[in-house]
Enzyme design. Structure first.
Site, PDB file in Angstrom:
ATOM      1  N   ARG A  28      70.834  23.666  13.683  1.00 35.91           N
ATOM      2  CA  ARG A  28      69.497  23.081  13.544  1.00 35.91           C
ATOM      3  C   ARG A  28      69.516  21.759  14.284  1.00 35.91           C
ATOM      4  NH1 ARG A  28      65.232  20.711  12.963  1.00 35.91           N
ATOM      5  NH2 ARG A  28      63.622  21.182  11.423  1.00 35.91           N
TER       6      ARG A  28
ATOM      7  N   GLU B 154      56.256  26.719  13.275  1.00 36.00           N
ATOM      8  CA  GLU B 154      56.980  27.874  12.738  1.00 36.00           C
ATOM      9  C   GLU B 154      56.341  29.202  13.131  1.00 36.00           C
ATOM     10  OE1 GLU B 154      59.865  27.556  11.208  1.00 36.00           O
ATOM     11  OE2 GLU B 154      59.751  25.380  11.187  1.00 36.00           O
TER      12      GLU B 154
ATOM     13  N   ARG C  59      73.039  25.682   7.970  1.00 29.58           N
ATOM     14  CA  ARG C  59      73.043  25.506   9.419  1.00 29.58           C
ATOM     15  C   ARG C  59      73.720  24.179   9.758  1.00 29.58           C
ATOM     16  NH1 ARG C  59      66.621  26.163  10.246  1.00 29.58           N
ATOM     17  NH2 ARG C  59      66.805  24.527   8.675  1.00 29.58           N
TER      18      ARG C  59
END
Length: 164
Positions: free
Chosen positions: A55, A63, A106
């Protein structure tokens, strides 16, 4: 040699602790292969034989989650990320003000290209209007990212000219 490197690293961090990461500016930084662009702020990278979702720190892009409404400019942000890093090797740098991983496990990293300019992908995404400065979790780059976002917004670049 190891002691000299340690002293050099300490000296650089004392001079400008919020602007430098020694690995980012090393002459031969470690490179990691991008396997896939997931969206405008997340990529899949080969980290020493492990597939890791990364990330990008300090940015947020529109999104495009399955089953949800597609946000304005999400496809363009993803395509822009592809243009930067698809099938490339990148330099990954952490930020000591953040954890190593987010709640989705992440890796949290700044992403640089190994080109002669050391292109800062996180910053370029904001500068070109494909990402927002992510203020929810302030990073060492927050002021810079806020400034880049303001300039992109004033110039109606990317999402700022398309999603009003």
């Amino acid at each position: 040699m190891k002691m000299l490197f340690s002293l050099l690293a300490g000296a650089i961090l004392q001079i400008a602790p919020q602007q430098f990461s020694l690995q980012a500016y090393a002459s031969q930084p470690t490179l990691f292969k991008v396997l896939k662009v997931i969206d405008g702020d997340t990529v899949l990278v080969d980290v020493r034989g492990n597939k890791e979702k990364v990330r990008l720190l300090g940015i947020d892009t529109p999104e495009n989650n399955p089953g949800e409404e597609i946000e304005c400019f999400s496809n363009e942000a993803t395509e822009k990320m592809r243009s930067f890093v698809a099938s490339q090797s990148v330099i990954l740098i952490d930020d000591r003000t953040q954890g190593n991983r987010d709640r989705y496990k992440r890796l949290l990293r700044y992403v640089y290209l190994p080109d002669t300019k050391r292109t800062f992908v996180n910053g370029e995404m904001i500068k070109q209007g494909y990402a927002y400065s992510y203020r929810q979790y302030p990073t060492l780059q927050l002021d810079k990212f806020n400034r880049l976002e303001k300039e992109a917004r004033e110039k109606n670049l990317g999402l700022w000219g398309s999603c009003r």
